[in-house]
Design an enzyme around this catalytic site. Structure first.
Site, PDB file in Angstrom:
ATOM      1  N   GLU A   2       0.708  -1.392   0.150  1.00 38.65           N
ATOM      2  CA  GLU A   2       0.013  -0.006   0.098  1.00 38.65           C
ATOM      3  C   GLU A   2       0.790   1.120   0.129  1.00 38.65           C
ATOM      4  O   GLU A   2       0.399   2.068   0.812  1.00 38.65           O
ATOM      5  CB  GLU A   2      -0.943   0.050   1.030  1.00 38.65           C
ATOM      6  CG  GLU A   2      -1.906  -1.212   1.240  1.00 38.65           C
ATOM      7  CD  GLU A   2      -2.925  -1.057   2.562  1.00 38.65           C
ATOM      8  OE1 GLU A   2      -2.635  -0.434   3.243  1.00 38.65           O
ATOM      9  OE2 GLU A   2      -3.861  -2.049   2.432  1.00 38.65           O
ATOM     10  N   GLU A  61      -6.168 -10.816  -0.828  1.00 40.55           N
ATOM     11  CA  GLU A  61      -7.172 -10.460   0.353  1.00 40.55           C
ATOM     12  C   GLU A  61      -8.460 -10.539   0.089  1.00 40.55           C
ATOM     13  O   GLU A  61      -9.331  -9.506   0.418  1.00 40.55           O
ATOM     14  CB  GLU A  61      -6.711  -9.282   1.051  1.00 40.55           C
ATOM     15  CG  GLU A  61      -5.076  -9.284   1.594  1.00 40.55           C
ATOM     16  CD  GLU A  61      -4.873  -7.813   2.029  1.00 40.55           C
ATOM     17  OE1 GLU A  61      -5.712  -7.253   2.601  1.00 40.55           O
ATOM     18  OE2 GLU A  61      -3.612  -7.682   2.189  1.00 40.55           O
TER      19      GLU A  61
HETATM   20  C1  XIL Z   1      -6.046  -5.946   8.751  1.00 38.14           C
HETATM   21  C2  XIL Z   1      -6.571  -7.141   9.621  1.00 38.14           C
HETATM   22  O1  XIL Z   1      -7.412  -7.875   9.005  1.00 38.14           O
HETATM   23  C3  XIL Z   1      -6.979  -6.418  10.834  1.00 38.14           C
HETATM   24  O2  XIL Z   1      -7.072  -7.365  11.763  1.00 38.14           O
HETATM   25  C4  XIL Z   1      -6.148  -5.580  11.295  1.00 38.14           C
HETATM   26  O3  XIL Z   1      -6.520  -4.916  12.570  1.00 38.14           O
HETATM   27  C5  XIL Z   1      -5.727  -4.460  10.476  1.00 38.14           C
HETATM   28  O4  XIL Z   1      -5.347  -5.103   9.506  1.00 38.14           O
HETATM   29  N1  XIL Z   1      -5.011  -4.509   3.994  1.00 38.14           N
HETATM   30  C6  XIL Z   1      -3.931  -5.374   4.389  1.00 38.14           C
HETATM   31  C7  XIL Z   1      -4.165  -5.979   5.614  1.00 38.14           C
HETATM   32  O5  XIL Z   1      -2.811  -5.600   3.839  1.00 38.14           O
HETATM   33  O6  XIL Z   1      -3.102  -6.390   6.483  1.00 38.14           O
HETATM   34  C8  XIL Z   1      -5.151  -5.662   6.449  1.00 38.14           C
HETATM   35  O7  XIL Z   1      -5.541  -6.638   7.570  1.00 38.14           O
HETATM   36  C9  XIL Z   1      -6.431  -5.233   5.608  1.00 38.14           C
HETATM   37  C10 XIL Z   1      -6.140  -4.277   4.526  1.00 38.14           C
END
Ligand code: XIL
Length: 366
Positions: free
Chosen positions: A163, A270
């Protein structure tokens, strides 16, 4: 579809017996033959992100039945794994790696360099001021060497940089502390350090809204530059925090085609399909008509969206090397608290009782 029939036949029984010439052959555990991972065996591995709580009880058997790849939802991120300089919290990550090994799964690493979930110590000197560029890059290198090195025999791919592209407006890069201190240099360096630590690992750039045309243009510009400079980057990770409204089939196809042209492999890292408007970074208020219920209309839209997405992904199986869901079932999703705290979401293929949803059937019906 043959697999679907096996699936239906085997539900409720714990072993499948195959008869041949009137002889009962060796019993095969159902869990190893009848999940998403098997139905997609000729396409790509199917994964889920896990928290320590998922490693036992009902979730663990669901995971082993349905998935053949795992990502740590949080425990391998910078601050969970190195909360203070040189103080490593290996326990939860080691437990996940053990689970993966015991069950013969693949594991992706997530994530080495991010603006979130990183300790302030990374950017600060002893007086509380900001460190200089050389110090920050040295700390990044030490972090990457320690984490990638420890798991190099167990993790086949890493989300190295997460990101770093800005969402909207003119800016190219996100104005993070990494960027403020090193400019864009930390990005190439992170990949170089990861490659030095494990030359066998497949190294990904990972981001959300990666099918959004403006953001995609900026990501492509960065990836092209990195490749031209000979930086060891091998894959583009589209997070896939999508919704029942987004992306369209055309947007998704354009994005996959565009990243494919860069000569990188692609993973959906994701995946979840929110039932509300707005994606990651979207609206943060709950609107009055959102009742926290999974309506029939939402369900139908979600089925159609999941069906479309997996159809397109199958069409790109030559470049897609993995599809990972973010969380296991609607019993718990990070979207229950993001972007609106306490608004229940229903983004996955298993319901709150961990049963397969209708969207699951749409995904395996091809
Ligand atoms: C999120 C997790 O799911 C949560 O439990 C945590 O509080 C915050 O991060 N993009 C990403 C992930 O790359 O690491 C994130 O995960 C969601 C968005």
């Amino acid at each position: 579809m043959a697999y679907f029939k096996i699936l239906v036949m085997s539900i409720g029984s714990s072993f499948l017996l195959s008869a041949c010439d009137n002889q009962i052959q060796e019993a095969e555990p159902v869990s190893s033959v009848t999940g998403l991972k098997d139905i997609y065996a000729d396409y790509f591995p199917i994964g889920a992100s896990l928290s320590p709580a998922n490693l036992s009880g009902k979730d663990s058997s669901l995971i082993v039945t349905e998935f053949n790849s795992v990502t740590a939802e949080n425990v391998m991120k910078p601050s969970p794994i190195q909360p203070e300089q040189n103080q490593f919290n290996w326990g939860p990550a080691d437990a996940m790696v053990n689970f993966v090994e015991e069950n013969g799964l693949k594991m992706r690493g997530h994530t080495l360099c991010w603006h979130n979930q990183v300790g302030d110590w990374m950017f600060e000197n002893e007086e509380g001021g900001e460190v200089d560029k050389q110090t920050l890059l040295r700390r990044l290198k030490e972090h990457i060497q320690a984490v990638v090195g420890r798991y190099q025999d167990h993790i086949y791919a890493w989300d190295v940089v997460n990101e770093v592209i800005a969402d909207e407006g003119e800016a190219w890069y996100r104005d993070s502390r990494w960027y403020q201190i090193t400019g864009e240099e930390f990005i190439a360096k992170a990949f170089e350090y990861a490659h030095e630590a494990d030359s066998n690992a497949t190294l990904f750039y990972n981001d959300y809204n990666a099918t959004n045309p403006d953001k995609m243009e900026k990501i492509v510009k960065m990836l092209t530059q990195l490749k031209e400079e000979g930086v060891p980057i091998h894959g583009m990770g589209l997070q896939g925090h999508w919704s029942i409204y987004y992306p369209s089939e055309a947007q998704l196809r354009t994005a996959l085609e565009t990243y494919k042209e860069l000569g990188l492999e692609i993973q959906i890292t994701e995946l979840d399909i929110s039932v509300y408007p707005g994606e990651s970074g979207g609206r943060r208020e709950k609107s009055a008509d959102e009742l926290d219920t999974f309506t029939e209309e939402m369900e139908q839209q979600q089925i159609a969206q999941y069906k479309m997405i997996f159809k397109v992904l199958r069409d790109y199986r030559d470049v897609i090397t993995g599809v990972t869901f973010w969380n296991v079932s609607d019993a718990h999703s990070w979207l229950d608290n993001f972007p609106v705290k306490g608004r229940k979401n229903y983004p996955l293929l298993f319901d709150q009782n961990r049963e397969r949803k209708k969207a699951y059937e749409a995904v395996i019906d091809f």
